[in-house]
Design an enzyme around this catalytic site. Sequence first.
Site, PDB file in Angstrom:
ATOM      1  N   SER A  77       0.801  -1.225   0.000  1.00 33.16           N
ATOM      2  CA  SER A  77       0.000   0.000   0.000  1.00 33.16           C
ATOM      3  C   SER A  77       0.836   1.278   0.000  1.00 33.16           C
ATOM      4  O   SER A  77       0.307   2.355  -0.298  1.00 33.16           O
ATOM      5  CB  SER A  77      -0.956   0.015   1.194  1.00 33.16           C
ATOM      6  OG  SER A  77      -0.239   0.155   2.410  1.00 33.16           O
ATOM      7  N   LYS A 148       0.734   4.836   6.866  1.00 37.46           N
ATOM      8  CA  LYS A 148       0.228   5.693   5.791  1.00 37.46           C
ATOM      9  C   LYS A 148       0.929   7.050   5.854  1.00 37.46           C
ATOM     10  O   LYS A 148       1.667   7.350   6.798  1.00 37.46           O
ATOM     11  CB  LYS A 148      -1.283   5.904   5.918  1.00 37.46           C
ATOM     12  CG  LYS A 148      -2.130   4.634   5.964  1.00 37.46           C
ATOM     13  CD  LYS A 148      -2.107   3.857   4.665  1.00 37.46           C
ATOM     14  CE  LYS A 148      -2.940   2.578   4.776  1.00 37.46           C
ATOM     15  NZ  LYS A 148      -2.847   1.736   3.558  1.00 37.46           N
TER      16      LYS A 148
END
Length: 299
Positions: A77, A148
């Site tokens: 990701s 993230k």
Amino acid sequence: MPDQDSPGAPGTQGNQNGQDPAPADAQAGEQAPADGKKQRRKRPFWRDLVVIVVAALALTILLKAFVVEVFSIPSGSMENTLLPGDRVLVSKIVYRFRDIARGDVVVFSGQGSWGPDAPPPPGNPFLRLWDDLTNLVGVTAPGTDYIKRVIGLPGDHVVCCDAQGRITVNGVPLSEQSYIHPGDIPSSLPFDITVPAGHLWVMGDNRADSDDSRYRTTDPGGGAIPESEVVGRAFVIIWPPSRIGDLPIPATFQQVALHATAAAPAALGGTAAALTVGVLAWRRRRAPELGDDSREMGS
């Protein structure tokens, strides 16, 4: 009178060979400490090894709890900034000295916001100990932790997308080509959100394959994650050796306009507060006069 040099004379036996007994006593005294040192050195090696191992584990646990922790990247990701199998050092103390910044790569717990809840520890004590040891060095990562990039801070208005297909923060477009996955667009999913107080809007660098704030709008916080759940900032890749390097904040987040627009609401709030204080002060000065007039009118 006996001869003082005869064998039967008291105190003369040690001198028959012409030797002085004092040096012999001194030598014996010097040998005793050496023998004691040899005895102290005979402590088993395994005992020293156990002490070293226990001290190393204690230091590692303290570092993990308060300073830095190793995390393993489980998915793609964050490609190509971070690849599956990379291990990163996460600073747990950096936010004691500065605020979270846009562009930071952060590790956070999704428990209570993104879920699911952490699985219960293994019932087998040996498996539980093994999990704890592997977590210390980042061989495994807890299932409720995510990594993230911070795009929006509390109060930021984050929008996708402008006429050029760019994400904007408080009306300022971000140039993201330096860190998002090659070939990706900033987002194929449109959104328009004002980040709630105490929360962060976060996105993965692999925009085509990242489960991030865009897809969590029905979760608590509307997709934004609580600042209180941030574990720390990932600041360097430490494994594999070919990937060692730091994780700086991209240049687009250093735009003067971005910081100026973020400061504008605070400045406006300060101006409004000053006006409010001024009005209240004026009313306090006027209140006694009005009170006097009213009493005169009622008399």
